[in-house]
Write a protein that holds these residues in place. Sequence first.
Motif, PDB file in Angstrom:
ATOM      1  N   PHE A 191       0.440  -1.414   0.227  1.00  0.00           N
ATOM      2  CA  PHE A 191       0.050   0.044  -0.257  1.00  0.00           C
ATOM      3  C   PHE A 191       1.226   1.535   0.123  1.00  0.00           C
ATOM      4  O   PHE A 191       0.241   2.228  -0.151  1.00  0.00           O
ATOM      5  N   HIS A 198       3.023   3.078  -1.970  1.00  0.00           N
ATOM      6  CA  HIS A 198       3.780   3.241  -3.456  1.00  0.00           C
ATOM      7  C   HIS A 198       4.893   3.500  -3.529  1.00  0.00           C
ATOM      8  O   HIS A 198       6.229   3.298  -4.870  1.00  0.00           O
ATOM      9  N   TYR A 206      -4.697  -1.288  -3.280  1.00  0.00           N
ATOM     10  CA  TYR A 206      -5.432  -0.120  -3.135  1.00  0.00           C
ATOM     11  C   TYR A 206      -6.634  -0.506  -2.643  1.00  0.00           C
ATOM     12  O   TYR A 206      -7.326  -1.643  -2.870  1.00  0.00           O
TER      13      TYR A 206
END
Length: 243
Positions: free
Chosen positions: A142, A144, A163
């Motif tokens: 999660f 990034h 996501y």
Amino acid sequence: MTLIFAHRGSAGTHPENTMSAFHEAARVGADGIETDVQLSKDGEVIIMHDERLDRTTNASGYVKDWTLQQLKTVDASFGFKGNWGKEKIPTLEELLIWLSHNQLLCNIELKNTFFLYPGLEEKVIQLVRAYEMEGRIILSSFNHYSLVNCHQLAPELETAPLYRDGLYMPWVYAKAIGGSAIHPNIRAAPDAIIQASLSMGMPVRPYTINKAAEMKRLYGMGCSAIITDFPKVAVRVREGLNM
């Protein structure tokens, strides 16, 4: 064919993220496993989903505050206490050694949103390369920013953003950060988004798909893969559709 990734191993039937859960995923015919990594106090890459030990073990506190030697004394079968005896928390290296004796794919989720775990990316990549698993590993997170770092450090490894909320044209976003697939929560992946992503050549592997009807629908759409707590059910449903 839609691939089946066993979420934290066969987490619906066995203690999650333990070797018994991974063995079960292999036994029932999953194509891959999904697992989670963090760093111990002494910098070892260990397999655990939660930042805290409380939910899945007989211990309490943050993973980051325990050394590997201390973590190895913990019973990780807590959710299934008494069913299979004591389960130890595995290291990523132990998992990779086991994977070297089969052909399973492995999705490694970097658990570095709550704590950043400096050096986690480098250590995971070093282990993957050491065991020559580059072609069988997918790195997801999660975080990034972490995935961009992974892509820069190891462009040969597949990365996939996780996501939970709707993204506009997620296939464009994933490509922009060097991703090779998307791993959305199924609630953030309506059919139109899945179909559009696939049509643009972007694999879609939604989580967590535990109901047979939803499995059938995704198989029928030609979804790239599903991530499920119940790989045995997923395999049975897929085999039924192929008969």
